[in-house]
Design a protein around this motif. Sequence first.
Motif, PDB file in Angstrom:
ATOM      1  N   UNK A 226       0.820  -1.205   0.000  1.00  0.00           N
ATOM      2  CA  UNK A 226       0.000   0.000   0.000  1.00  0.00           C
ATOM      3  C   UNK A 226       0.858   1.260   0.000  1.00  0.00           C
ATOM      4  N   UNK A 227       1.996   1.222   0.702  1.00  0.00           N
ATOM      5  CA  UNK A 227       2.890   2.379   0.749  1.00  0.00           C
ATOM      6  C   UNK A 227       3.518   2.611  -0.621  1.00  0.00           C
ATOM      7  N   UNK A 228       3.963   1.532  -1.275  1.00  0.00           N
ATOM      8  CA  UNK A 228       4.524   1.675  -2.624  1.00  0.00           C
ATOM      9  C   UNK A 228       3.476   2.227  -3.592  1.00  0.00           C
ATOM     10  N   UNK A 229       2.254   1.746  -3.476  1.00  0.00           N
ATOM     11  CA  UNK A 229       1.181   2.217  -4.358  1.00  0.00           C
ATOM     12  C   UNK A 229       0.875   3.684  -4.108  1.00  0.00           C
TER      13      UNK A 229
ATOM     14  N   UNK B 155      -6.074   4.761   0.282  1.00  0.00           N
ATOM     15  CA  UNK B 155      -5.810   3.556   1.062  1.00  0.00           C
ATOM     16  C   UNK B 155      -7.091   2.752   1.314  1.00  0.00           C
ATOM     17  N   UNK B 156      -8.211   3.421   1.431  1.00  0.00           N
ATOM     18  CA  UNK B 156      -9.474   2.702   1.623  1.00  0.00           C
ATOM     19  C   UNK B 156      -9.938   2.022   0.334  1.00  0.00           C
ATOM     20  N   UNK B 157      -9.607   2.623  -0.800  1.00  0.00           N
ATOM     21  CA  UNK B 157     -10.030   2.049  -2.072  1.00  0.00           C
ATOM     22  C   UNK B 157      -9.129   0.905  -2.541  1.00  0.00           C
ATOM     23  N   UNK B 158      -7.881   0.904  -2.098  1.00  0.00           N
ATOM     24  CA  UNK B 158      -6.921  -0.071  -2.614  1.00  0.00           C
ATOM     25  C   UNK B 158      -7.379  -1.525  -2.510  1.00  0.00           C
ATOM     26  N   UNK B 159      -7.928  -1.959  -1.374  1.00  0.00           N
ATOM     27  CA  UNK B 159      -8.347  -3.366  -1.301  1.00  0.00           C
ATOM     28  C   UNK B 159      -9.402  -3.728  -2.332  1.00  0.00           C
ATOM     29  N   UNK B 160     -10.184  -2.759  -2.778  1.00  0.00           N
ATOM     30  CA  UNK B 160     -11.226  -3.012  -3.774  1.00  0.00           C
ATOM     31  C   UNK B 160     -10.691  -2.895  -5.199  1.00  0.00           C
ATOM     32  N   UNK B 161      -9.477  -2.326  -5.328  1.00  0.00           N
ATOM     33  CA  UNK B 161      -8.896  -2.099  -6.661  1.00  0.00           C
ATOM     34  C   UNK B 161      -7.487  -2.690  -6.703  1.00  0.00           C
TER      35      UNK B 161
ATOM     36  N   UNK C  80      -5.852  -4.288  -8.953  1.00  0.00           N
ATOM     37  CA  UNK C  80      -5.075  -4.024 -10.176  1.00  0.00           C
ATOM     38  C   UNK C  80      -4.465  -2.631 -10.152  1.00  0.00           C
ATOM     39  N   UNK C  81      -5.212  -1.667  -9.640  1.00  0.00           N
ATOM     40  CA  UNK C  81      -4.666  -0.316  -9.519  1.00  0.00           C
ATOM     41  C   UNK C  81      -3.473  -0.322  -8.568  1.00  0.00           C
ATOM     42  N   UNK C  82      -3.599  -1.050  -7.462  1.00  0.00           N
ATOM     43  CA  UNK C  82      -2.483  -1.134  -6.534  1.00  0.00           C
ATOM     44  C   UNK C  82      -1.240  -1.712  -7.173  1.00  0.00           C
ATOM     45  N   UNK C  83      -1.421  -2.790  -7.947  1.00  0.00           N
ATOM     46  CA  UNK C  83      -0.266  -3.397  -8.627  1.00  0.00           C
ATOM     47  C   UNK C  83       0.321  -2.446  -9.663  1.00  0.00           C
ATOM     48  N   UNK C  84      -0.562  -1.730 -10.371  1.00  0.00           N
ATOM     49  CA  UNK C  84      -0.073  -0.824 -11.420  1.00  0.00           C
ATOM     50  C   UNK C  84       0.782   0.297 -10.839  1.00  0.00           C
ATOM     51  N   UNK C  85       0.427   0.785  -9.641  1.00  0.00           N
ATOM     52  CA  UNK C  85       1.126   1.921  -9.048  1.00  0.00           C
ATOM     53  C   UNK C  85       2.294   1.521  -8.161  1.00  0.00           C
TER      54      UNK C  85
ATOM     55  N   UNK D 245       9.370 -14.507  -4.223  1.00  0.00           N
ATOM     56  CA  UNK D 245       8.356 -13.733  -3.502  1.00  0.00           C
ATOM     57  C   UNK D 245       8.658 -12.251  -3.509  1.00  0.00           C
ATOM     58  N   UNK D 246       9.842 -11.872  -4.027  1.00  0.00           N
ATOM     59  CA  UNK D 246      10.239 -10.469  -4.032  1.00  0.00           C
ATOM     60  C   UNK D 246       9.241  -9.597  -4.777  1.00  0.00           C
ATOM     61  N   UNK D 247       8.814 -10.042  -5.933  1.00  0.00           N
ATOM     62  CA  UNK D 247       7.880  -9.238  -6.725  1.00  0.00           C
ATOM     63  C   UNK D 247       7.003 -10.159  -7.554  1.00  0.00           C
ATOM     64  N   UNK D 248       6.126 -10.951  -6.939  1.00  0.00           N
ATOM     65  CA  UNK D 248       5.312 -11.894  -7.690  1.00  0.00           C
ATOM     66  C   UNK D 248       4.409 -11.159  -8.669  1.00  0.00           C
ATOM     67  N   UNK D 249       4.448 -11.520  -9.955  1.00  0.00           N
ATOM     68  CA  UNK D 249       3.758 -10.715 -10.965  1.00  0.00           C
ATOM     69  C   UNK D 249       2.260 -10.864 -10.976  1.00  0.00           C
ATOM     70  N   UNK D 250       1.683 -11.936 -10.428  1.00  0.00           N
ATOM     71  CA  UNK D 250       0.257 -12.165 -10.597  1.00  0.00           C
ATOM     72  C   UNK D 250      -0.541 -12.104  -9.301  1.00  0.00           C
ATOM     73  N   UNK D 251       0.121 -12.283  -8.157  1.00  0.00           N
ATOM     74  CA  UNK D 251      -0.621 -12.366  -6.911  1.00  0.00           C
ATOM     75  C   UNK D 251      -1.185 -10.990  -6.516  1.00  0.00           C
ATOM     76  N   UNK D 252      -2.418 -10.957  -5.998  1.00  0.00           N
ATOM     77  CA  UNK D 252      -3.025  -9.729  -5.549  1.00  0.00           C
ATOM     78  C   UNK D 252      -2.323  -9.316  -4.257  1.00  0.00           C
ATOM     79  N   UNK D 253      -1.748  -8.105  -4.301  1.00  0.00           N
ATOM     80  CA  UNK D 253      -0.956  -7.673  -3.150  1.00  0.00           C
ATOM     81  C   UNK D 253      -1.429  -6.364  -2.556  1.00  0.00           C
ATOM     82  N   UNK D 254      -2.599  -5.871  -2.961  1.00  0.00           N
ATOM     83  CA  UNK D 254      -3.078  -4.614  -2.416  1.00  0.00           C
ATOM     84  C   UNK D 254      -4.575  -4.679  -2.245  1.00  0.00           C
TER      85      UNK D 254
END
Length: 411
Positions: free
Chosen positions: A20-23, A303-309, A311-316, A402-411
Amino acid sequence: MTAQRTPPVHVDGPATRITAVDSLRGFSLLGILVVNIAFLASGYRMAGLAEPAFGSTLDWAVRWTVTMFLENKFYLLFSFLFGYSFTLQIDSAARRGLAFTPMFLRRLAGLFVLGLAHAVLLFPGDILTTYAVAGLALLLLRRITPRTAVVLAIVLTCVLAAGFVLLAVLAGAGLDLAGTVSQGTAEAIKSDASLAGSAAQIVAEHLRKLSLIVVLRVLFQGPAVLAACLIGLAVGKLGLLRDLRAHTAALRRLQWIGFTAGLGGAFVYTLSAWTGMVHKFAGEAVDLLTAPLLAAAYAATFLRLLPRLPRLGRALAAPGRMALSNYLAQSLICALIFTGYGLALVDRVSPPLEVLIAVGLFAGQAIYSHWWLRTHRYGPVEWLLRGITYARAPGKAITDPAEFPPRRERA
């Protein structure tokens, strides 16, 4: 992914990263670019004036929108994250059994040199040198309590705002403290001619501007940056961003207060910037008090929207992890577009097109950042700064999947 889940983290060596901080850092980087590109593209904007070649309704709508909703908000978000990251660096050094102070001083020295080169060669509006100085203050204040950090941030902000109120009063008494429109126009014409010229002319112009804005840096942006850093320090000490679900009520309150007071103050500031209905110094004072609230509301909403989005979190998140590299690259690319380093389009691009260029540039950086981080642990400039910090070359290749998994939802 549901809103109730704790924001996951991914591994960054022995430490952990909060996605979330990186995003949020990536989100802030986009806002900074949309604001900065107007100043990179125009000598008039650097002089505090609208470009005379662009006076359509759409041009003014973009100016008002950027000034009201973005200007002086996103660098505060970035400053907050600088203070927050400071606490993570302290924790990381403690886990590794490393002496923090000499490492951090080397980091600040590297940041200052990078910022100075950035200011002289690409953009005199650089903020990295300001962060380096604010970092020294954080180092001295690192043992204060979160409550004291917040109180000090509030005091700094109020004293700074009071200073601008005093300037407004003095200006109202007849003192010419802001210069005239004709002086600003002459300054802009001179700046345009230099920026469209040779490399030597561009550097000379940047040095001249630095000599003119150093007081602004010391008296205005420096204390504002430090205040935001102190809030980040307090939040980091409390670990509030590690479990966002536990602070939903606080985030909601930040939204209500921040949007209400922040948007009102932003409107007053915009009036002072473009209409003269509010004195410029008075508008600055109001903005100093309310811009941090609006920035906090943006962060809370994000930060409140990130869990619902997710893909946006991963993009940012990827451009956020490479924020320093991307920030410097933005200035380089804009310099190639707008100055004599390249196309020399200074004051020939309209405000709407500037915003489109900024969004397109950031989208390209997001794609590049994802590609780069598949095979590298750090961005190019981050790698250099870590080498300076630790006095050795950090590892480049990712060894832990696990450093930067490309597909797992992380936000």
